[in-house]
Motif scaffolding. Structure first.
Motif, mmCIF file in Angstrom:
data_model
loop_
_atom_site.group_PDB
_atom_site.id
_atom_site.type_symbol
_atom_site.label_atom_id
_atom_site.label_comp_id
_atom_site.label_asym_id
_atom_site.label_seq_id
_atom_site.Cartn_x
_atom_site.Cartn_y
_atom_site.Cartn_z
ATOM 1 N N LEU A 141 0.812 -1.213 0.000
ATOM 2 C CA LEU A 141 0.000 0.000 0.000
ATOM 3 C C LEU A 141 0.846 1.264 0.000
ATOM 4 N N PHE A 142 2.088 1.152 0.479
ATOM 5 C CA PHE A 142 3.006 2.292 0.501
ATOM 6 C C PHE A 142 4.428 1.787 0.673
ATOM 7 N N GLU A 143 5.347 2.430 -0.012
ATOM 8 C CA GLU A 143 6.782 2.173 0.182
ATOM 9 C C GLU A 143 7.506 3.501 0.172
ATOM 10 N N GLY A 144 8.392 3.695 1.129
ATOM 11 C CA GLY A 144 9.163 4.932 1.141
ATOM 12 C C GLY A 144 9.588 5.329 2.535
ATOM 13 N N LYS A 145 10.200 6.512 2.618
ATOM 14 C CA LYS A 145 10.683 7.035 3.890
ATOM 15 C C LYS A 145 9.750 8.139 4.367
ATOM 16 N N ILE A 146 9.281 8.016 5.583
ATOM 17 C CA ILE A 146 8.427 9.033 6.188
ATOM 18 C C ILE A 146 9.205 9.645 7.343
ATOM 19 N N GLU A 147 9.387 10.949 7.298
ATOM 20 C CA GLU A 147 10.296 11.591 8.248
ATOM 21 C C GLU A 147 9.681 11.858 9.619
ATOM 22 N N THR A 148 8.399 12.200 9.665
ATOM 23 C CA THR A 148 7.821 12.622 10.942
ATOM 24 C C THR A 148 6.655 11.724 11.362
ATOM 25 N N PRO A 149 6.412 11.595 12.655
ATOM 26 C CA PRO A 149 5.257 10.820 13.139
ATOM 27 C C PRO A 149 3.930 11.373 12.626
ATOM 28 N N GLU A 150 3.842 12.692 12.520
ATOM 29 C CA GLU A 150 2.605 13.310 12.045
ATOM 30 C C GLU A 150 2.297 12.892 10.613
ATOM 31 N N GLU A 151 3.308 12.912 9.758
ATOM 32 C CA GLU A 151 3.119 12.496 8.373
ATOM 33 C C GLU A 151 2.812 10.999 8.298
ATOM 34 N N HIS A 152 3.494 10.224 9.122
ATOM 35 C CA HIS A 152 3.287 8.781 9.160
ATOM 36 C C HIS A 152 1.830 8.465 9.512
ATOM 37 N N LYS A 153 1.322 9.082 10.552
ATOM 38 C CA LYS A 153 -0.063 8.848 10.971
ATOM 39 C C LYS A 153 -1.041 9.267 9.882
ATOM 40 N N LYS A 154 -0.781 10.389 9.239
ATOM 41 C CA LYS A 154 -1.660 10.889 8.180
ATOM 42 C C LYS A 154 -1.749 9.892 7.034
ATOM 43 N N ILE A 155 -0.627 9.316 6.647
ATOM 44 C CA ILE A 155 -0.615 8.350 5.544
ATOM 45 C C ILE A 155 -1.353 7.070 5.945
ATOM 46 N N VAL A 156 -1.121 6.603 7.177
ATOM 47 C CA VAL A 156 -1.821 5.404 7.662
ATOM 48 C C VAL A 156 -3.332 5.610 7.602
ATOM 49 N N LEU A 157 -3.809 6.727 8.113
ATOM 50 C CA LEU A 157 -5.246 6.983 8.157
ATOM 51 C C LEU A 157 -5.852 7.123 6.761
ATOM 52 N N SER A 158 -5.097 7.695 5.839
ATOM 53 C CA SER A 158 -5.620 7.841 4.475
ATOM 54 C C SER A 158 -5.723 6.487 3.779
ATOM 55 N N ILE A 159 -4.760 5.602 4.020
ATOM 56 C CA ILE A 159 -4.785 4.272 3.410
ATOM 57 C C ILE A 159 -5.887 3.415 4.016
ATOM 58 N N ALA A 160 -6.151 3.602 5.292
ATOM 59 C CA ALA A 160 -7.112 2.760 6.009
ATOM 60 C C ALA A 160 -8.520 2.859 5.445
ATOM 61 N N ASN A 161 -8.822 3.916 4.705
ATOM 62 C CA ASN A 161 -10.166 4.098 4.161
ATOM 63 C C ASN A 161 -10.289 3.642 2.716
ATOM 64 N N THR A 162 -9.281 2.929 2.208
ATOM 65 C CA THR A 162 -9.320 2.474 0.822
ATOM 66 C C THR A 162 -9.957 1.084 0.722
ATOM 67 N N ARG A 163 -10.303 0.695 -0.495
ATOM 68 C CA ARG A 163 -10.950 -0.591 -0.731
ATOM 69 C C ARG A 163 -9.969 -1.749 -0.764
ATOM 70 N N GLY A 164 -8.721 -1.478 -1.047
ATOM 71 C CA GLY A 164 -7.765 -2.572 -1.136
ATOM 72 C C GLY A 164 -7.728 -3.197 -2.514
ATOM 73 N N SER A 165 -6.988 -4.277 -2.630
ATOM 74 C CA SER A 165 -6.696 -4.877 -3.932
ATOM 75 C C SER A 165 -7.616 -6.017 -4.325
ATOM 76 N N PHE A 166 -8.328 -6.605 -3.384
ATOM 77 C CA PHE A 166 -9.033 -7.859 -3.654
ATOM 78 C C PHE A 166 -10.557 -7.749 -3.581
ATOM 79 N N ASP A 167 -11.087 -6.521 -3.710
ATOM 80 C CA ASP A 167 -12.536 -6.303 -3.772
ATOM 81 C C ASP A 167 -13.243 -6.917 -2.560
ATOM 82 N N PRO A 168 -13.012 -6.373 -1.359
ATOM 83 C CA PRO A 168 -13.558 -6.967 -0.137
ATOM 84 C C PRO A 168 -15.038 -6.630 0.097
#
Length: 230
Positions: A141-168
């Protein structure tokens, strides 16, 4: 006596809404910031290990006898003499749990490989060995370097609302749903003893809708080639 150690408990992010009373929180999750990391989709299946000694689910004291794991026995027989000290950990999606996936090409997806019980291979090495052994890996869902905890949390929360790859789909409502959650880990290899501080998971609220009796009437997940409508 266990032949090897079972998969370690993955601690939750402090902001994971799926935390239950017996779950543990990774209060050191920020350690991953500033390093290359990988977020993979947390799939709703059974954590299963393939090693030279057998096929295991949860306990490593004896090979699994679960009926929904029998389909992996031919795969184990094919791989056992090639693994050496490598232990392949993946999600067994053969039995439908709380989520029914309607876009599956396989019933088994690898999320990690442990070497000699001492270290977890880097993500690049996981992909390499899966290529050699012809095994699919869990969706990234993501690959890369995240410098700050704030940015890390923001990315986690944005991904958590996606449908994913396997049509759940939710097995109770029959409606489309978001991913069950995600797991983050360093891209580089790391020691087994550091697992609890370097690996974290985010799980959505009320992600488990099955009860203790689901094994009596479990159903097999269909693969894409079996769906005439696709």
């Amino acid at each position: 006596m266990e032949i090897s150690d079972k998969y370690g408990r993955t601690y939750h992010y402090p902001f994971s809404p799926g935390v239950k009373n017996d779950d543990r929180i990774n209060h050191e999750w920020q350690n991953i910031c500033g390093h290359d990391s990988v977020f993979t989709e947390k799939l709703d299946g059974e954590n299963t290990c393939i090693s030279q000694f057998g096929l295991y689910a949860r306990s490593h004291s004896a090979p699994t006898q679960n009926p929904w794991a029998k389909h992996l026995i031919p795969l184990w027989e094919q791989l056992k003499d090639k693994l050496g000290d490598l232990e392949i950990f993946g999600e067994n999606l053969y039995a439908i749990h709380s989520i029914e996936y309607k876009n599956l090409d396989s019933h088994f997806y690898v999320f990690g490989i442990r070497d000699g019980g001492k270290k977890w291979l880097s993500w690049e090495d996981v992909k390499f060995w899966c290529g050699v052994l012809d095994l699919p890996v869990v969706p990234v869902l993501f690959e890369g370097k995240i410098e700050t905890p704030e940015e890390h949390k923001k990315i986690v929360l944005s991904i958590a609302n996606t449908r994913g790859s396997f049509d759940p789909y939710d097995t109770i409502t029959g409606k489309p749903t978001t991913i069950e959650g995600l797991v983050s880990r360093p891209s580089a290899e790391f020691l087994v003893e550091d697992f609890s501080t370097l690996v974290s998971k985010y799980v959505r609220k009320d992600h488990v809708s099955t009860d203790e009796h689901w094994t009596r009437n479990w159903k097999r997940a269909k693969l894409n080639f079996e769906n005439a409508s696709r």
